[in-house]
Design a protein around this motif. Structure first.
Motif, short mmCIF file in Angstrom:
data_model
loop_
_atom_site.label_atom_id
_atom_site.label_comp_id
_atom_site.label_asym_id
_atom_site.label_seq_id
_atom_site.Cartn_x
_atom_site.Cartn_y
_atom_site.Cartn_z
N LEU A 99 7.71 -9.67 14.21
CA LEU A 99 7.66 -10.95 13.48
C LEU A 99 7.43 -10.70 11.99
CD1 LEU A 99 7.58 -14.09 13.65
CD2 LEU A 99 5.10 -13.89 13.94
N ILE A 100 6.54 -9.76 11.66
CA ILE A 100 6.29 -9.42 10.25
C ILE A 100 7.56 -8.86 9.61
CG2 ILE A 100 4.95 -7.93 8.72
CD1 ILE A 100 2.71 -8.02 10.89
N ASP A 101 8.27 -8.00 10.35
CA ASP A 101 9.53 -7.44 9.84
C ASP A 101 10.56 -8.53 9.58
OD1 ASP A 101 8.44 -4.91 10.00
OD2 ASP A 101 9.45 -4.38 11.88
N ALA A 102 10.61 -9.52 10.48
CA ALA A 102 11.56 -10.62 10.30
C ALA A 102 11.22 -11.41 9.04
CB ALA A 102 11.55 -11.54 11.52
N PHE A 116 -3.17 -16.22 13.05
CA PHE A 116 -4.44 -15.55 12.75
C PHE A 116 -5.62 -16.53 12.83
CE2 PHE A 116 -2.01 -11.98 10.78
CZ PHE A 116 -2.65 -10.94 11.45
N ALA A 117 -5.44 -17.73 12.31
CA ALA A 117 -6.54 -18.72 12.34
C ALA A 117 -6.92 -19.07 13.77
CB ALA A 117 -6.13 -19.96 11.56
N LEU A 118 -5.91 -19.40 14.59
CA LEU A 118 -6.18 -19.75 15.98
C LEU A 118 -6.63 -18.52 16.77
CD1 LEU A 118 -6.12 -21.82 18.29
CD2 LEU A 118 -3.69 -21.27 18.60
N GLY A 119 -5.95 -17.40 16.53
CA GLY A 119 -6.25 -16.18 17.28
C GLY A 119 -7.68 -15.70 17.08
N ARG A 120 -8.20 -15.87 15.87
CA ARG A 120 -9.58 -15.46 15.61
C ARG A 120 -10.57 -16.23 16.49
NH1 ARG A 120 -13.17 -16.20 10.12
NH2 ARG A 120 -14.30 -14.23 10.24
N PHE A 148 -4.41 -10.56 18.16
CA PHE A 148 -5.72 -10.00 18.49
C PHE A 148 -5.71 -9.20 19.79
CE2 PHE A 148 -6.65 -13.08 15.29
CZ PHE A 148 -7.74 -12.56 14.61
N GLY A 149 -4.52 -8.77 20.22
CA GLY A 149 -4.45 -7.85 21.34
C GLY A 149 -4.75 -8.45 22.69
N ARG A 150 -4.52 -9.74 22.86
CA ARG A 150 -4.63 -10.39 24.16
C ARG A 150 -3.22 -10.54 24.76
NH1 ARG A 150 -9.12 -9.54 21.16
NH2 ARG A 150 -10.96 -10.60 22.01
N ILE A 151 -3.15 -10.77 26.07
CA ILE A 151 -1.86 -10.81 26.76
C ILE A 151 -1.53 -12.24 27.18
CG2 ILE A 151 -0.51 -9.95 28.70
CD1 ILE A 151 -2.50 -7.56 28.79
N PRO A 152 -0.50 -12.85 26.57
CA PRO A 152 -0.10 -14.21 26.99
C PRO A 152 0.39 -14.20 28.44
CG PRO A 152 0.95 -13.58 24.90
CD PRO A 152 0.35 -12.34 25.48
N ALA A 176 -5.85 -14.37 3.95
CA ALA A 176 -5.82 -12.93 3.66
C ALA A 176 -4.96 -12.19 4.68
CB ALA A 176 -7.24 -12.37 3.67
N ALA A 177 -5.13 -12.55 5.95
CA ALA A 177 -4.35 -11.90 7.00
C ALA A 177 -2.86 -12.22 6.86
CB ALA A 177 -4.85 -12.35 8.37
N GLY A 178 -2.55 -13.43 6.39
CA GLY A 178 -1.16 -13.80 6.18
C GLY A 178 -0.51 -12.98 5.08
N SER A 179 -1.31 -12.57 4.11
CA SER A 179 -0.79 -11.76 3.00
C SER A 179 -0.65 -10.28 3.39
CB SER A 179 -1.71 -11.88 1.78
OG SER A 179 -1.78 -13.22 1.35
N PHE A 180 -1.57 -9.80 4.23
CA PHE A 180 -1.55 -8.39 4.64
C PHE A 180 -1.68 -8.28 6.16
CE2 PHE A 180 -3.64 -8.83 0.48
CZ PHE A 180 -2.77 -8.07 -0.32
N PRO A 181 -0.68 -8.81 6.88
CA PRO A 181 -0.84 -8.96 8.34
C PRO A 181 -1.02 -7.63 9.08
CG PRO A 181 1.42 -9.47 7.66
CD PRO A 181 0.60 -9.37 6.42
N ARG A 182 -0.40 -6.55 8.60
CA ARG A 182 -0.51 -5.29 9.33
C ARG A 182 -1.93 -4.72 9.27
NH1 ARG A 182 4.92 -4.02 10.63
NH2 ARG A 182 6.27 -4.71 8.93
N ARG A 183 -2.68 -5.10 8.25
CA ARG A 183 -4.06 -4.62 8.13
C ARG A 183 -4.99 -5.37 9.09
NH1 ARG A 183 -5.21 -4.25 1.60
NH2 ARG A 183 -3.33 -3.07 1.03
#
Length: 517
Positions: free
Chosen positions: A18-21, A50-54, A86-90, A159-166
Motif C-alpha cells: 500500500l505504501i509503494d502504491a 494507524f489511528a484506528l490500529g493503535r 500493527f501485525g494483527r490478522i484480519p 507522523a506515521a502517515g509521513s513515515f509509515p515504514r518506521r
C-alpha cells in the motif's frame, strides 16, 4: 501447463504494498470511497489505519486473529489495514452464513474479538448474531473506538502517515494476510489462511493478464468476507492506483445502477445473479459507461450476456473462475478475448494438472502457484498445507491448448444413474436453455432402482419435464441428463456471495419432495 510469472512482486508485506502504491500513484490521489461520498486519498487511508490500529492494538496481541464483521465500505478497508499496520490478522466474518457457521468460524480461528459497528448491526438487524457471539468473543464497536481517538492519537497518525515504514509492524510476506471462510455451497465452510504474498501475487497476476488504467473507478458491491470482493474489489484497485468504490450490499438492485453511472465507474464486480437484476432495474445509460464487467462465483448465463449486450451495447461481461484457496482468481476472460462458455484464460504463474475421473470427460483440476493458500485451519490449531503446493479444486474441466478453461462441473456435481456419470451442471443448463429468465438448480437424490435420480428445483411456475426432454433431444443430450422430478419454489436460495445454496436446496427437496410434479 504453466505461464512464466515473476514471483518477486510478492516479496513484501501488504502494508508495504500500500505504501509503494502511494509512492507510485501519488499521496493525494483519491483512492477509496463508499456511499457516504467522502473520498480518501492514499495518505488519508494510511493515517486512518494507524489511528484506528493503535487503539485496536491496545486491546489485542501481536499476531492475534481479529474478526471483522462489516459490509463493503471505507470503514472495512481502513479496519483491514489498521490490523496489518500493527501485525494483527484480519479474520473476515461472513455475517450471512448463519449463527452456527459464524460461531464455528470464530472457534476454528480462535477469534477472541470481533470488530463491527452499531449502525451495521442496527441496519442489518443482526442482533441475534451479536447475542450468539457475546459468550465466546468480545464485541467491539468501531464508533465507540473512534470516540476515544484523541489528540495524541492524531499526532501519532500524522507522523506515521509521513513515515509509515518506521511505524508499521514488521511482517514477512509469508505471514498471514487474511483468514477467510469458504462459501459452504456444498457443506460446512472451511477456514483458509492466505499469506500476504498470496494476495499481492494474485493482484499482480490479474494486472499482468488484463491491462488496467489508474484513472478508472472500480465499483464493488460484493462483501469483503468473500475473496472475490476482497482481492478484486479492494486490494486490486488500491494497489494498482484505481479508486475503489465500496457499496455495502449487492442486493440493492435499484440503487446500484444509478450509482454506477454517478461514480463514473469503469469496472463492475458482480455475480450472474446480481448482474442480471441490475440490468433489469437499470436505465439504458446507467451501465453503458462501463469498460467491462467481471463476474465470478457462478456461471454466467447466455441470457445475462445477451441482456447486457442488447441494453447497454459493447460492455463485455468477463466470466472468471477462482477459489478462496487461490486468493481467489485462477482464470478470467479478457476484454480483447472474451470466449463465452469458458471461464477465461489461466493467469500467469498458475500451474495446472488434470487427473482423470472415471466416467467423466476432461479431468479434475489441480492448481499450484504463488496465489495458492498457506493452508486450511484445523480444529487442533495446526495448519493443513496443500500437498506439494497443489490445491484440489474439485472441479472437472477441459483446458484448451492456449490455457482457456471450460468447466464441466464439480466432482460432487455428478450423479451415477444406471451406471452412467451424469453432470448436474449439464442438467441445469438444459433448464436454463428452455426457461432462460428463470432460476434453476438440479440435485441428485438416491434411487433404489438406478442408484440416483435428478431433481430440478426451479422458480418457473409452469415448469414440467416435457419441454426439457424435447430440448435435450434437439441438442443430442442423453435422456439421463434430464431431471424427471420438478419442484417449484418461489425463490432459489443463494448464499451471501450470490452462489446457489445447494445445502438449503437439498433441505427443500427433502421437505417438499412429496409435492413435486
Amino acid at each position: 501447463m504453466s505461464v512464466s510469472f515473476d514471483t518477486r512482486v510478492s516479496e513484501r508485506g501488504l502494508f508495504d504494498a500500500l505504501i509503494d502504491a502511494r509512492s507510485t500513484y501519488g499521496a493525494k490521489k483519491p483512492i477509496l470511497e463508499d456511499q457516504e461520498r467522502n473520498p480518501l486519498s492514499y495518505t488519508d487511508l494510511i493515517r486512518a489505519a494507524f489511528a484506528l490500529g493503535r487503539k485496536i492494538a491496545g486491546m489485542t496481541s501481536p499476531g492475534e486473529r481479529v474478526g471483522i464483521m462489516l459490509p463493503a465500505s471505507s470503514g472495512a478497508v481502513v479496519t483491514f489495514f489498521a490490523l496489518h499496520a500493527f501485525g494483527r490478522i484480519p479474520t473476515m466474518m461472513n455475517f450471512t452464513a448463519g449463527i452456527r457457521n459464524i460461531k464455528a468460524a470464530c472457534e476454528l480461528a480462535g477469534v477472541k474479538r470481533v470488530l463491527t459497528s452499531h449502525r451495521f448491526i442496527e441496519q442489518g438487524k443482526l442482533h441475534d448474531i451479536i447475542d450468539a457471539l457475546e459468550p465466546i468473543t468480545t464485541i467491539t464497536y468501531l464508533e465507540d473506538v473512534r470516540q476515544t481517538i484523541g489528540l495524541a492519537d492524531k499526532v501519532f497518525a500524522a507522523a506515521a502517515g509521513s513515515f509509515p515504514r518506521r511505524f508499521r509492524a514488521p511482517t514477512k510476506p509469508s505471514d498471514p494476510g487474511v483468514i477467510l471462510f469458504t462459501s459452504g455451497s456444498f457443506g460446512a465452510p472451511r477456514g483458509v489462511v492466505l499469506s500476504q504474498a498470496n494476495l499481492i501475487a494474485n493482484v499482480e497476476q490479474i494486472a499482468a493478464h488484463i491491462p488496467l488504467d489508474p484513472s478508472w473507478v472500480m465499483f464493488n458491491p460484493l462483501p469483503t468476507f468473500h475473496c472475490f470482493g476482497l482481492t478484486g474489489g479492494v486490494l486490486l484497485p488500491l494497489l494498482k492506483g484505481m479508486k475503489a468504490f465500496e457499496y455495502p450490499s449487492p442486493l440493492h438492485v435499484k440503487q446500484i445502477p444509478p450509482l454506477i453511472k454517478d461514480t463514473g465507474a469503469a469496472i463492475l464486480f458482480a455475480t450472474d445473479t446480481f448482474l442480471n437484476q441490475y440490468a433489469r432495474n437499470s436505465e439504458p445509460d446507467e451501465l453503458s459507461g462501463l469498460k467491462f464487467i467481471v463476474c465470478g462465483a457462478e456461471k454466467v448465463r447466455e441470457e445475462t450476456h445477451n441482456l447486457i449486450r442488447d441494453r447497454f451495447g459493447d460492455v463485455p461481461v468477463l466470466e472468471g473462475y477462482g477459489a478462496t484457496e487461490a486468493s481467489p482468481v485462477i482464470a478470467v476472460n479478457k476484454p480483447t478475448d472474451n470466449r463465452r462458455g469458458t471461464v477465461g484464460g489461466l493467469l500467469p504463474g498458475v500451474e495446472t494438472r488434470l487427473e482423470p475421473v472415471e466416467g467423466i470427460p476432461g479431468g479434475k483440476l489441480y492448481v499450484r502457484g504463488p496465489n495458492i493458500m498457506s493452508g486450511y485451519l484445523n480444529a487442533d490449531g495446526v495448519m493443513e498445507e496443500p500437498p506439494g503446493g497443489w490445491h484440489d479444486t474439485g472441479d472437472v474441466v477441459e483446458i484448451s491448448h492456449d490455457g482457456w478453461i471450460k468447466i464441466l462441473g464439480r466432482v460432487k456435481r455428478f450423479a451415477k444413474i444406471g451406471g452412467e456419470m451424469v453432470s448436474l451442471t449439464a442438467a441445469e443448463d438444459i433448464a436454463i436453455a428452455v426457461w432462460p429468465e428463470s432460476r434453476h438448480a438440479v440435485i441428485a437424490i438416491p434411487d433404489p432402482k438406478k442408484g440416483e435420480r435428478l431433481v430440478l428445483v426451479t422458480d418457473r411456475r409452469g415448469a414440467e419435464t416435457g419441454p426439457l426432454l424435447a430440448h435435450a433431444k434437439t441438442i443430442g443430450a442423453p435422456e439421463l441428463a434430464v431431471a424427471k422430478k420438478v419442484i417449484k419454489v418461489t425463490e432459489i436460495p443463494v448464499l451471501g456471495t450470490g452462489k446457489t445454496d445447494y445445502v438449503a436446496i437439498m433441505r427443500m427437496v427433502e421437505a417438499e419432495g412429496g409435492r413435486a410434479s
